[in-house]
Scaffold this motif. Sequence first.
Motif, PDB file in Angstrom:
ATOM      1  N   GLU A  74       0.824  -1.196   0.000  1.00 48.61           N
ATOM      2  CA  GLU A  74       0.000   0.000   0.000  1.00 48.61           C
ATOM      3  C   GLU A  74       0.870   1.263   0.000  1.00 48.61           C
ATOM      4  O   GLU A  74       1.956   1.277   0.582  1.00 48.61           O
ATOM      5  CB  GLU A  74      -0.909   0.017   1.235  1.00 48.61           C
TER       6      GLU A  74
ATOM      7  N   TRP B  30       0.697   3.900   1.671  1.00 53.93           N
ATOM      8  CA  TRP B  30       0.933   4.476   2.992  1.00 53.93           C
ATOM      9  C   TRP B  30       1.990   3.718   3.787  1.00 53.93           C
ATOM     10  O   TRP B  30       2.471   4.218   4.813  1.00 53.93           O
ATOM     11  CB  TRP B  30      -0.362   4.530   3.809  1.00 53.93           C
TER      12      TRP B  30
ATOM     13  N   ASP C 275       5.091   2.389   5.594  1.00 58.99           N
ATOM     14  CA  ASP C 275       6.359   3.006   5.962  1.00 58.99           C
ATOM     15  C   ASP C 275       7.088   2.064   6.917  1.00 58.99           C
ATOM     16  O   ASP C 275       6.713   1.949   8.077  1.00 58.99           O
ATOM     17  CB  ASP C 275       6.090   4.354   6.642  1.00 58.99           C
TER      18      ASP C 275
ATOM     19  N   LYS D 224       0.427   4.064  11.139  1.00 57.94           N
ATOM     20  CA  LYS D 224      -0.093   4.397   9.810  1.00 57.94           C
ATOM     21  C   LYS D 224      -0.422   5.884   9.787  1.00 57.94           C
ATOM     22  O   LYS D 224      -0.809   6.455  10.811  1.00 57.94           O
ATOM     23  CB  LYS D 224      -1.361   3.576   9.521  1.00 57.94           C
TER      24      LYS D 224
ATOM     25  N   HIS E 151      -2.836   8.641   7.758  1.00 58.59           N
ATOM     26  CA  HIS E 151      -3.936   8.860   6.829  1.00 58.59           C
ATOM     27  C   HIS E 151      -3.784  10.238   6.194  1.00 58.59           C
ATOM     28  O   HIS E 151      -3.710  11.247   6.900  1.00 58.59           O
ATOM     29  CB  HIS E 151      -5.279   8.787   7.568  1.00 58.59           C
ATOM     30  N   GLU E 152      -3.744  10.250   4.875  1.00 56.83           N
ATOM     31  CA  GLU E 152      -3.610  11.501   4.135  1.00 56.83           C
ATOM     32  C   GLU E 152      -4.662  11.507   3.037  1.00 56.83           C
ATOM     33  O   GLU E 152      -4.648  10.647   2.157  1.00 56.83           O
ATOM     34  CB  GLU E 152      -2.207  11.638   3.549  1.00 56.83           C
TER      35      GLU E 152
ATOM     36  N   ARG F 143      -4.045  15.598   8.106  1.00 59.34           N
ATOM     37  CA  ARG F 143      -3.363  14.320   8.291  1.00 59.34           C
ATOM     38  C   ARG F 143      -3.546  13.844   9.723  1.00 59.34           C
ATOM     39  O   ARG F 143      -3.558  14.635  10.663  1.00 59.34           O
ATOM     40  CB  ARG F 143      -1.869  14.464   7.982  1.00 59.34           C
TER      41      ARG F 143
ATOM     42  N   ARG G   2       7.076  12.162  11.755  1.00 59.53           N
ATOM     43  CA  ARG G   2       6.074  12.418  10.721  1.00 59.53           C
ATOM     44  C   ARG G   2       5.387  13.775  10.879  1.00 59.53           C
ATOM     45  O   ARG G   2       4.574  14.161  10.037  1.00 59.53           O
ATOM     46  CB  ARG G   2       5.031  11.303  10.705  1.00 59.53           C
TER      47      ARG G   2
END
Length: 308
Positions: free
Chosen positions: A202, A204, A206, A228, A230-231, A237, A271
């Motif tokens: 996916e 997303w 990382d 995770k 979400h963007e 975010r 992040r």
Amino acid sequence: MSSAEPTVDQVTRADRLSPTEIADVLALARAAGDTDGADPFDEHTLLRLRDPEAPAVHLIARAGDGTLSGYAHLDTTDPAAGVGVELVTHPARRRNGVGRALARGAVAAATGPLRAWAHGDHPSAAALAVDLGFTRARVLWQLRRSLTAPVTEPRLPDGVTLRAFQPGVDDDSWLALNARAFAEHPEQGRWTAEDLRVRLAEPWFDPAGFLLAVEESTGQLLGFHWTKVHERPGSARIGEVYVLGVDPAAHRGGLGRALTAAGLAYLRDRRGLDRVMLYVDESNSPAVALYERLGFLRWSAHVNYHLG
């Protein structure tokens, strides 16, 4: 103003969706999520929706002009264990019988017990469930926390260190640990190598945010915190405690708390996020208590209804 009964949109069934239909369903889901404050589909359904080989029944509702007004997804992977159902109605077509028609279609199409999620625990979904004979079986809480508030410093047990997940190296060891940590969980504990592979692919994903707790003397995996982010265009975010697990043999040593804190610090410091969410079963009292001690508060509820 007309007193005529609302027109029920036409519902058709399909075993596969075209790329255009998939795009239309995803756009419908985004519109409903923006209106309701809760997305109508969970990750499992979204992944299967994009997979043309995934066994499923698709129920499509269209208005008189042909536009998509509603959709229901039936996961038929294991009908004997229960057909998973999620459905959505376009905000502009609600109170027109679309949701009821889709729900009745799902009941008619299912060949085993039904397990339907209502994301956001809306009163209309609860009323429809009662009308159709469903029972409220499980509640999943979404908890949220600000990351601008202090985050506890991770304190790992002696002899334990943290490192990032290594795709292709840690897959089998992690799957075995995940199965032990979630042996009683109806979904998470059943993950296969394919379930993991799909998520590692996916956009997303990382690896630096997939933290593993390792016993230094043996290299054995003792726990993990998979984060995770979400963007979505137009939305702020937000991070997620995606999956957090500890080997049952390593319980009561503070590892779960340390892993949680480490993941929160990663989302904040690496992040640049200022808020985080997670999902936890209402019945999992120890986990709920842990997260509340760490500053999480209840945000919304997601309800699983059973029939048959």
